[in-house]
Design an enzyme around this catalytic site. Structure first.
Site, PDB file in Angstrom:
ATOM      1  CG  HIS A   1      34.577  42.640  31.927  1.00  0.00           C
ATOM      2  ND1 HIS A   1      34.621  42.480  33.448  1.00  0.00           N
ATOM      3  CD2 HIS A   1      33.801  43.274  31.349  1.00  0.00           C
ATOM      4  CE1 HIS A   1      33.238  43.138  33.358  1.00  0.00           C
ATOM      5  NE2 HIS A   1      32.857  43.508  32.330  1.00  0.00           N
TER       6      HIS A   1
ATOM      7  N   GLY B   1      33.995  29.168  51.699  1.00  0.00           N
ATOM      8  CA  GLY B   1      34.833  28.741  51.340  1.00  0.00           C
ATOM      9  C   GLY B   1      36.400  28.601  52.416  1.00  0.00           C
TER      10      GLY B   1
END
Length: 296
Positions: A82, A163
Site C-alpha cells: 500500500h 510544520g
C-alpha cells in the site's frame, strides 16, 4: 455520547503486533472515546483503525496515537503493497451524529496544527479540509510516497499546511482532513498477474475515466499467490458496491480470470450492504427500515 465523530487513522504497521497494540492502547479506556474496530494486513503492512468519540476526547486520543506511531515506526525500514508517506499515513474525521462537516474540518485543522507542533511531522490538509483544490485528492498528496516526499515537500505548491517544509526523518508526513463515510472494499482475483489487477483498477477508478466515487489500485497478495483490486468507495450512495463488483467481474472475464472473493476493511454503513442485497435478491420497494436491527 451526545456527539459522535468517527475517525479512521491509517498506520504504516501491519506486521509487528507489539507495536500495533501500543498504538491501539491510545484509544482504549478513554472517556468519550470508543475503539470500534481495527484490522491489519501483512501484504499492505498497514493497520486501519476505526474509533468514534466526542470532539475533545477524540482529539486527545488521536494525538496520543500519533505520538506512539512516530516513536515506534521508522519508514526507512518499511515496505508494503500500500502506498504510504507517513508513520500515520492519513487521519480522516467523519461526521456521524449531532456534528457538522464544518466542525470536523475545524477538528482536523486543530489536530494537524498540534501534530506539527508536538511531533515535528509536516501536515497536509486534504478532502473537505484542503487549503487548495490540488490537495483535495489524497492520492495526489501522497504521490511520491515517503521516499519522494523528501524533495516534493520543498516545492512551493507542496508546502505543508502545518510544520516545516522538511520531511520527518523517520515518520514522514501525514494527511489530515474531513470527509464523508468511505467504504474500503477489496476484490480478489484468481490470478497472480498484477498487471491484470492494475488494468482493471484503471478501468473503474475515476481518475482514469471510471466511476465518479471510486479510487482503486492493483495489489499483489504474494503470500496467497493472487492479486487484488483494492478499492476506496468515497460515496457508496452514488456509486454502489454491487455495480463496482459486477464491473470488475466483467473486466476480469476478458483475461479469463474469475473472482476469488471480496472483503470489507474496517466498518461499513448498513445502507451499503442493504443496497447490495436489494440488488442481488431483486427486492421490490425494499427499505432499510425493514431491517430488524435498524429498529432497535
Amino acid at each position: 455520547m451526545k456527539q459522535i465523530i468517527e475517525c479512521v487513522p491509517n498506520f504504516s504497521e501491519g506486521r509487528d503486533k507489539e507495536k500495533m497494540e501500543k498504538i491501539l492502547d491510545s484509544f482504549r479506556g478513554k472517556d468519550g472515546v470508543k475503539l470500534l474496530d481495527y484490522s491489519n494486513d501483512i501484504n499492505h503492512n498497514r493497520m486501519v483503525v476505526t474509533v468514534v468519540g466526542e470532539y475533545g476526547p477524540l482529539k486527545d486520543a488521536v494525538l496520543e496515537s500519533v505520538g506512539k506511531a512516530v516513536e515506534l515506526i521508522d519508514l526507512n525500514h518499511h515496505e508494503g503493497q500500500h502506498p504510504r508517506m507517513g508513520a500515520v499515513d492519513v487521519i480522516p474525521f467523519i461526521p456521524i451524529r449531532n456534528v457538522s462537516m464544518e466542525e470536523c474540518v475545524a477538528l482536523s485543522k486543530e489536530v494537524g496544527e498540534e501534530i506539527a507542533r508536538k511531533y515535528d511531522v509536516p501536515v497536509f490538509l486534504y478532502e473537505k479540509s484542503a487549503s487548495a483544490p490540488h490537495r483535495e485528492n489524497l492520492a495526489a498528496v501522497r504521490k511520491g510516497e515517503f521516499e519522494g516526499m523528501a524533495e516534493k515537500i520543498k516545492e512551493p505548491e507542496w508546502k505543508p499546511d502545518f510544520g516545516k517544509a522538511e520531511r520527518h526523518a523517520t515518520a514522514g508526513t501525514v494527511a489530515v482532513g474531513a470527509r464523508m463515510p468511505l467504504v474500503a472494499y477489496n476484490i480478489n482475483l484468481n490470478t497472480n498477474r498484477l498487471d491484470i489487477a492494475t488494468s482493471i483498477s484503471k478501468k473503474i477508478r475515476h481518475i482514469n475515466g471510471g466511476f465518479r466515487f471510486v479510487k482503486a489500485m492493483g495489489v499483489d497478495l504474494a503470500d496467497r499467490g493472487i492479486v487484488q483490486v483494492s478499492i476506496n468507495m468515497t460515496d457508496f450512495t452514488r456509486t454502489s458496491l454491487y455495480r463496482v463488483f459486477e464491473t470488475v467481474k466483467f473486466e476480469a472475464q476478458r483475461w479469463g480470470v474469475t473472482i476469488a472473493g471480496s472483503e470489507i476493511v474496517g466498518l461499513v454503513p448498513l445502507a451499503a450492504i442493504v443496497d447490495t442485497a436489494e440488488y442481488y435478491l431483486g427486492l421490490e420497494d425494499f427499505s432499510i427500515d425493514q431491517v430488524l436491527e435498524s429498529k432497535l
